[in-house]
Each structure stands twice: as structure tokens, then as C-alpha cells.
Design an enzyme around this catalytic site. Structure first.
Site, PDB file in Angstrom:
ATOM      1  N   SER A 159       0.825  -1.199   0.000  1.00  0.00           N
ATOM      2  CA  SER A 159       0.000   0.000   0.000  1.00  0.00           C
ATOM      3  C   SER A 159       0.871   1.266   0.000  1.00  0.00           C
ATOM      4  O   SER A 159       1.647   1.458  -0.925  1.00  0.00           O
ATOM      5  CB  SER A 159      -0.966  -0.067   1.180  1.00  0.00           C
ATOM      6  OG  SER A 159      -1.961   0.908   1.087  1.00  0.00           O
ATOM      7  N   ASP A 206     -10.029  -3.720  -5.555  1.00  0.00           N
ATOM      8  CA  ASP A 206      -9.413  -2.919  -4.500  1.00  0.00           C
ATOM      9  C   ASP A 206      -9.959  -1.498  -4.614  1.00  0.00           C
ATOM     10  O   ASP A 206      -9.711  -0.810  -5.605  1.00  0.00           O
ATOM     11  CB  ASP A 206      -7.884  -2.947  -4.691  1.00  0.00           C
ATOM     12  CG  ASP A 206      -7.136  -2.233  -3.586  1.00  0.00           C
ATOM     13  OD1 ASP A 206      -7.726  -1.342  -2.935  1.00  0.00           O
ATOM     14  OD2 ASP A 206      -5.963  -2.564  -3.363  1.00  0.00           O
ATOM     15  N   HIS A 251      -8.518  -4.524  -0.725  1.00  0.00           N
ATOM     16  CA  HIS A 251      -7.191  -3.942  -0.451  1.00  0.00           C
ATOM     17  C   HIS A 251      -6.341  -4.865   0.431  1.00  0.00           C
ATOM     18  O   HIS A 251      -5.209  -4.546   0.758  1.00  0.00           O
ATOM     19  CB  HIS A 251      -7.380  -2.572   0.221  1.00  0.00           C
ATOM     20  CG  HIS A 251      -6.137  -1.744   0.261  1.00  0.00           C
ATOM     21  ND1 HIS A 251      -5.427  -1.404  -0.877  1.00  0.00           N
ATOM     22  CD2 HIS A 251      -5.454  -1.186   1.306  1.00  0.00           C
ATOM     23  CE1 HIS A 251      -4.369  -0.668  -0.535  1.00  0.00           C
ATOM     24  NE2 HIS A 251      -4.368  -0.535   0.790  1.00  0.00           N
TER      25      HIS A 251
END
Ligand code: MLT
Length: 202
Positions: free
Chosen positions: A102, A152, A183
Site C-alpha cells: 500500500s 481494490d 485492499h
């Protein structure tokens, strides 16, 4: 930068640079790195920016909207930290493979977007395009794994596809694997990253 360094047991392996997601820290990805390669050196770094008390690697103006000035500054800061860490711990600066999730994947991608010699390879779990409208350095033949989410909500499929195109056009060898757990970073994605890693570094 606040960090952890573990010396590995196999000197032929690269050094794994761990870059956590928003709200993580230098402890967050140690288990993941051991899953990928328990014999490699580990350099795990904590992001220097705080967002409501949550560590990040660069500031953002809103979700998915990055503060470009800070991104460039923090990317350089991390790049220089890699240089001094290699000297301090005596690992090969030319053989650093990033593992980022991320926000950590985004700063790893930013290293690739701004420097031709920052990383020898990268595993990017749920990354975005860090910056648009710039010419990337020549990255050949940097191997990059992208773990992407079909669904996501934060790092959309389009972002992953754009990132793959931009890195490939710059000469990187990109492998993208798709998952449908939003995610989240799940075990099937870690296993896919491990298979990719073993095909190159084992
Ligand atoms: C970012 O800000 O880097 C992305 O939105 C992902 C995240 O929230 O960490």
C-alpha cells in the site's frame, strides 16, 4: 530513519527492504519477509510522516491524492538512507529488493520512478501510480512483482494496469498477479510473490 536491520544467513541473497502500509511500522512486515526468504538480510523502515498518529512514507492531501512535493522529498530521503545503511551494515547497495504494501508499495514505486539505481527489484502489494507526467529513468532489467486487486477500492485495477505499463515502458520486467480480496494482502498473494521471488533469487 527509524528501522530494524537483521543480518541474513545467506550472503548470496539480496537485502529485503520492508516498507509498511499506512499505520504500520518497522515491525509490520517482518513475518511477511521471513515467509518470502528467511535467509536474506532485512532492512525494515518506519515512514517519517505521521497522519493522525499513523506512520506513512509521505504526506497525502486526501485518500489517493498525494502531496507531490513531500513525495519527492521523502523519496530522496529514503534513497539516501539506503546509501548510508549499506555503509553502516555492510550489505551490497546494488542488491536491494523492496517489499512494500500500500503506502509502502507507493514509496517503493516512487524510488523506481525517480532513480535508476535505487532498487534491484521490487514486490509491490497493492500499489498506485506514485506520480504522473514524468519521464522514468531507464530501469532495465529490474524485476518487479505487482500484487493487484480486481476489486481494490483504494488502489484500483486501473492504477495497477497503468503502473505496469509505465514500469514496463521504462524497461522493467513486470509480473502482475490479480486477486479479489479488496485492499487486503492475503496468503495466496504472498505465495505468488514468493514463487516469483524464488524464480529470480533462489
Ligand atoms: C497512499 O496514500 O499511499 C495510498 O492511498 C495507500 C494508503 O492509504 O496507504
Amino acid at each position: 530513519m527509524q528501522h530494524i536491520y537483521y543480518k541474513g544467513t545467506d550472503e548470496t541473497k539480496p537485502t529485503l527492504l520492508l516498507l509498511h502500509g499506512t499505520g504500520g511500522n518497522e515491525e509490520s512486515l517482518i513475518g511477511l519477509a521471513k515467509e518470502i526468504d528467511e535467509t536474506a538480510n532485512i532492512l525494515s523502515v518506519r515512514g517519517n510522516v505521521l497522519e493522525h498518529g499513523m506512520p506513512r512514507f509521505f504526506r497525502r492531501l486526501a485518500e489517493g491524492v498525494f502531496d507531490m512535493e513531500d513525495l519527492i522529498f521523502r523519496t530522496k530521503e529514503l534513497y539516501e538512507f539506503l546509501q548510508t545503511s549499506a555503509q553502516q551494515y555492510g550489505f551490497d547497495r546494488q542488491r536491494i529488493v523492496a517489499i512494500g504494501y500500500s503506502n509502502g508499495a507507493n514509496i517503493a514505486a516512487s524510488l523506481l520512478f525517480h532513480y535508476d539505481d535505487a532498487l534491484a527489484g521490487a514486490i509491490l502489494h497493492h500499489p498506485m501510480v506514485p506520480r504522473r507526467g514524468i519521464e522514468l529513468p531507464q530501469l532495465s532489467p529490474t524485476p518487479v512483482f505487482i500484487g493487484a486487486g480486481t476489486n481494490d477500492p483504494m488502489c484500483t485495477a486501473q492504477e495497477s494496469e497503468d503502473l505496469e505499463t509505465l514500469l514496463s515502458t521504462a524497461g522493467a520486467t513486470v509480473t502482475t498477479k490479480w486477486f479479489n480480496f479488496g485492499h487486503q494482502l492475503t496468503m495466496p498473494e504472498v505465495q505468488a510473490a514468493k514463487e516469483w521471488y524464488n524464480s529470480i533469487y533462489a
